[in-house]
Design a protein around this motif. Sequence first.
Motif, PDB file in Angstrom:
ATOM      1  N   LEU A 293       0.837  -1.201   0.000  1.00 50.03           N
ATOM      2  CA  LEU A 293       0.000   0.000   0.000  1.00 50.03           C
ATOM      3  C   LEU A 293       0.872   1.251   0.000  1.00 50.03           C
ATOM      4  O   LEU A 293       0.634   2.185  -0.775  1.00 50.03           O
ATOM      5  CB  LEU A 293      -0.943  -0.010   1.207  1.00 50.03           C
ATOM      6  N   LYS A 294       1.896   1.265   0.840  1.00 47.97           N
ATOM      7  CA  LYS A 294       2.803   2.422   0.884  1.00 47.97           C
ATOM      8  C   LYS A 294       3.480   2.628  -0.469  1.00 47.97           C
ATOM      9  O   LYS A 294       3.590   3.759  -0.949  1.00 47.97           O
ATOM     10  CB  LYS A 294       3.856   2.236   1.981  1.00 47.97           C
ATOM     11  N   ASN A 295       3.942   1.540  -1.090  1.00 52.92           N
ATOM     12  CA  ASN A 295       4.577   1.646  -2.407  1.00 52.92           C
ATOM     13  C   ASN A 295       3.621   2.228  -3.443  1.00 52.92           C
ATOM     14  O   ASN A 295       4.010   3.072  -4.254  1.00 52.92           O
ATOM     15  CB  ASN A 295       5.080   0.286  -2.887  1.00 52.92           C
ATOM     16  N   HIS A 296       2.376   1.777  -3.437  1.00 52.98           N
ATOM     17  CA  HIS A 296       1.418   2.266  -4.432  1.00 52.98           C
ATOM     18  C   HIS A 296       1.050   3.725  -4.190  1.00 52.98           C
ATOM     19  O   HIS A 296       0.800   4.463  -5.150  1.00 52.98           O
ATOM     20  CB  HIS A 296       0.191   1.359  -4.493  1.00 52.98           C
ATOM     21  N   LYS A 297       1.042   4.154  -2.955  1.00 52.34           N
ATOM     22  CA  LYS A 297       0.804   5.574  -2.680  1.00 52.34           C
ATOM     23  C   LYS A 297       1.963   6.415  -3.215  1.00 52.34           C
ATOM     24  O   LYS A 297       1.745   7.495  -3.761  1.00 52.34           O
ATOM     25  CB  LYS A 297       0.613   5.806  -1.178  1.00 52.34           C
ATOM     26  N   ILE A 298       3.178   5.906  -3.077  1.00 53.09           N
ATOM     27  CA  ILE A 298       4.349   6.601  -3.634  1.00 53.09           C
ATOM     28  C   ILE A 298       4.250   6.633  -5.159  1.00 53.09           C
ATOM     29  O   ILE A 298       4.486   7.668  -5.787  1.00 53.09           O
ATOM     30  CB  ILE A 298       5.656   5.919  -3.169  1.00 53.09           C
ATOM     31  N   ASN A 299       3.885   5.501  -5.761  1.00 55.85           N
ATOM     32  CA  ASN A 299       3.723   5.436  -7.222  1.00 55.85           C
ATOM     33  C   ASN A 299       2.705   6.468  -7.691  1.00 55.85           C
ATOM     34  O   ASN A 299       2.912   7.156  -8.693  1.00 55.85           O
ATOM     35  CB  ASN A 299       3.258   4.044  -7.656  1.00 55.85           C
ATOM     36  N   LEU A 300       1.610   6.563  -6.977  1.00 58.25           N
ATOM     37  CA  LEU A 300       0.552   7.504  -7.326  1.00 58.25           C
ATOM     38  C   LEU A 300       1.069   8.942  -7.274  1.00 58.25           C
ATOM     39  O   LEU A 300       0.782   9.742  -8.172  1.00 58.25           O
ATOM     40  CB  LEU A 300      -0.624   7.304  -6.372  1.00 58.25           C
TER      41      LEU A 300
END
Length: 127
Positions: free
Chosen positions: A42-49
Motif C-alpha cells: 500500500l505504501k509503495n502504491h501511494k508513492i507510485n501515485l
Amino acid sequence: EIENNIVRGAILAEMEIVEAYSASLKLTILDKKNRAIAIYNLKNHKINLAILRKFNLKIKNSTKFELDYEFPKEDLNTQKRLTKFLSDMESSLYIAYTDALENITNENLKSKINIIKNTNKSFWFKN
C-alpha cells in the motif's frame, strides 16, 4: 498523446489498487505476515501515485481523477481469496506497465515507469 493516456491509465490503476489495499486492511482475515506485506505494498502504491500525479500536472489539460471502484469484500472472505485477488491485481499492473514501456519515448517518464513497475513485483503474498 499516447504517453498522456498511459499516465492517466496508470493513475487510475494505482488509485484502484490503493483502494483495494486500504479496504483489505480493514478486514481481519490477513495473518501477520500477509498484513505486513499489504501495508508495505500500500505504501509503495501511494508513492507510485504521487510520482504519476507529478507527471499528470505537466500534461496540458490535465484532468481530475475520480475512481468508480467498489471493493468486492463479500467475495474475498478468506485470506487465500483475498491474497489471490490482490496478487492478481499486482500481476495485471506489472503487465500493464511492461506493455506501456514499449510506447513511451519520454526518457524521464520511461525511467519512472520502469522503477514503478519493478517495485510492484517486490513483495508477493504468502499462502
